[in-house]
Scaffold this motif. Structure first.
Motif, PDB file in Angstrom:
ATOM      1  N   UNK A 149     -17.399 -77.242 -77.252  1.00  0.00           N
ATOM      2  CA  UNK A 149     -18.391 -77.350 -76.403  1.00  0.00           C
ATOM      3  C   UNK A 149     -19.540 -78.336 -76.958  1.00  0.00           C
ATOM      4  N   UNK A 150     -19.939 -79.281 -76.143  1.00  0.00           N
ATOM      5  CA  UNK A 150     -20.764 -80.261 -76.494  1.00  0.00           C
ATOM      6  C   UNK A 150     -20.464 -81.038 -77.739  1.00  0.00           C
ATOM      7  N   UNK A 151     -19.075 -81.296 -77.930  1.00  0.00           N
ATOM      8  CA  UNK A 151     -18.310 -81.989 -78.956  1.00  0.00           C
ATOM      9  C   UNK A 151     -19.014 -83.408 -79.368  1.00  0.00           C
ATOM     10  N   UNK A 152     -19.285 -84.193 -78.260  1.00  0.00           N
ATOM     11  CA  UNK A 152     -20.071 -85.549 -78.529  1.00  0.00           C
ATOM     12  C   UNK A 152     -21.288 -85.339 -79.264  1.00  0.00           C
ATOM     13  N   UNK A 153     -22.056 -84.197 -78.937  1.00  0.00           N
ATOM     14  CA  UNK A 153     -23.276 -84.076 -79.638  1.00  0.00           C
ATOM     15  C   UNK A 153     -23.166 -83.508 -81.165  1.00  0.00           C
ATOM     16  N   UNK A 154     -22.389 -82.667 -81.395  1.00  0.00           N
ATOM     17  CA  UNK A 154     -21.898 -81.778 -82.697  1.00  0.00           C
ATOM     18  C   UNK A 154     -21.185 -82.816 -83.613  1.00  0.00           C
ATOM     19  N   UNK A 155     -20.305 -83.839 -83.190  1.00  0.00           N
ATOM     20  CA  UNK A 155     -19.333 -84.452 -84.008  1.00  0.00           C
ATOM     21  C   UNK A 155     -19.404 -85.821 -83.538  1.00  0.00           C
TER      22      UNK A 155
END
Length: 176
Positions: A149-155
């Motif tokens: 979830x929200x990979x672009x924000x987390x990584x």
């Protein structure tokens, strides 16, 4: 006529779901974008099961949106701009049924709008090959594991590398 809040769901398969969240996740009226799976024969699938291509599920994003602020047609426009609708075998470096494109409609109106938008893309002349994106009725949606979830924000660095190395970024820039 009042501008009443009307919350709907939209579900799109556009290849790797990591790459399909950010394009939708930045507009007023978009309440939530969740990575997940749909269309297969396994209940509560895991990423490990889906990525094998044997579960029948596709990686998707499910969007909760307010139609009074962000019409479904605008979601369709974003979807078409972020995929290769002519790729029969997946999307970019992600190959297999689990990465094929699709629009999953939740209402009869969404079905009609999806079909109309697909015809417009076919007529646009942007693509030399036939448009192969499927249009299916929505079925049970299973959210992906939390780390997706929200990979672009987390990584952000891994996300940027994925978008660039996959060929998605170059393709999108060449067609838009």
């Amino acid at each position: 006529m009042s501008n009443e809040t009307k919350i709907e769901l939209a579900t799109f398969a556009g290849g790797c779901f990591w790459c399909m969240v950010k394009p939708f996740d930045q507009f007023p009226g978009i309440h939530n974008v969740i990575s997940g799976y749909t269309g297969g024969h396994i209940e509560n699938p895991t990423y490990e099961q889906v990525k094998t291509g044997t579960s029948g599920h596709r990686e998707v994003v499910q969007i909760t949106f307010d139609t009074s602020l962000f019409p479904y047609e605008d979601l369709l426009d974003i979807f078409w701009r972020n995929i290769d609708p002519t790729d029969e075998g997946g999307q970019f470096i992600d190959r297999g049924e689990q990465y094929k494109t699709a629009i999953y409609y939740h209402t009869e109106e969404q079905k009609q709008l999806a079909e109309k938008s697909k015809q417009e893309v076919e007529k646009s002349g942007k693509f030399l090959k036939p448009i192969v994106t499927d249009i299916f009725p929505a079925s049970t949606f299973y959210p992906a594991e939390e780390y997706h979830q929200d990979f672009y924000k987390k990584n952000p660095l891994h996300y940027k590398k994925e978008v660039e190395e996959s060929g998605r970024k170059e393709f999108i820039e060449s067609k838009n």
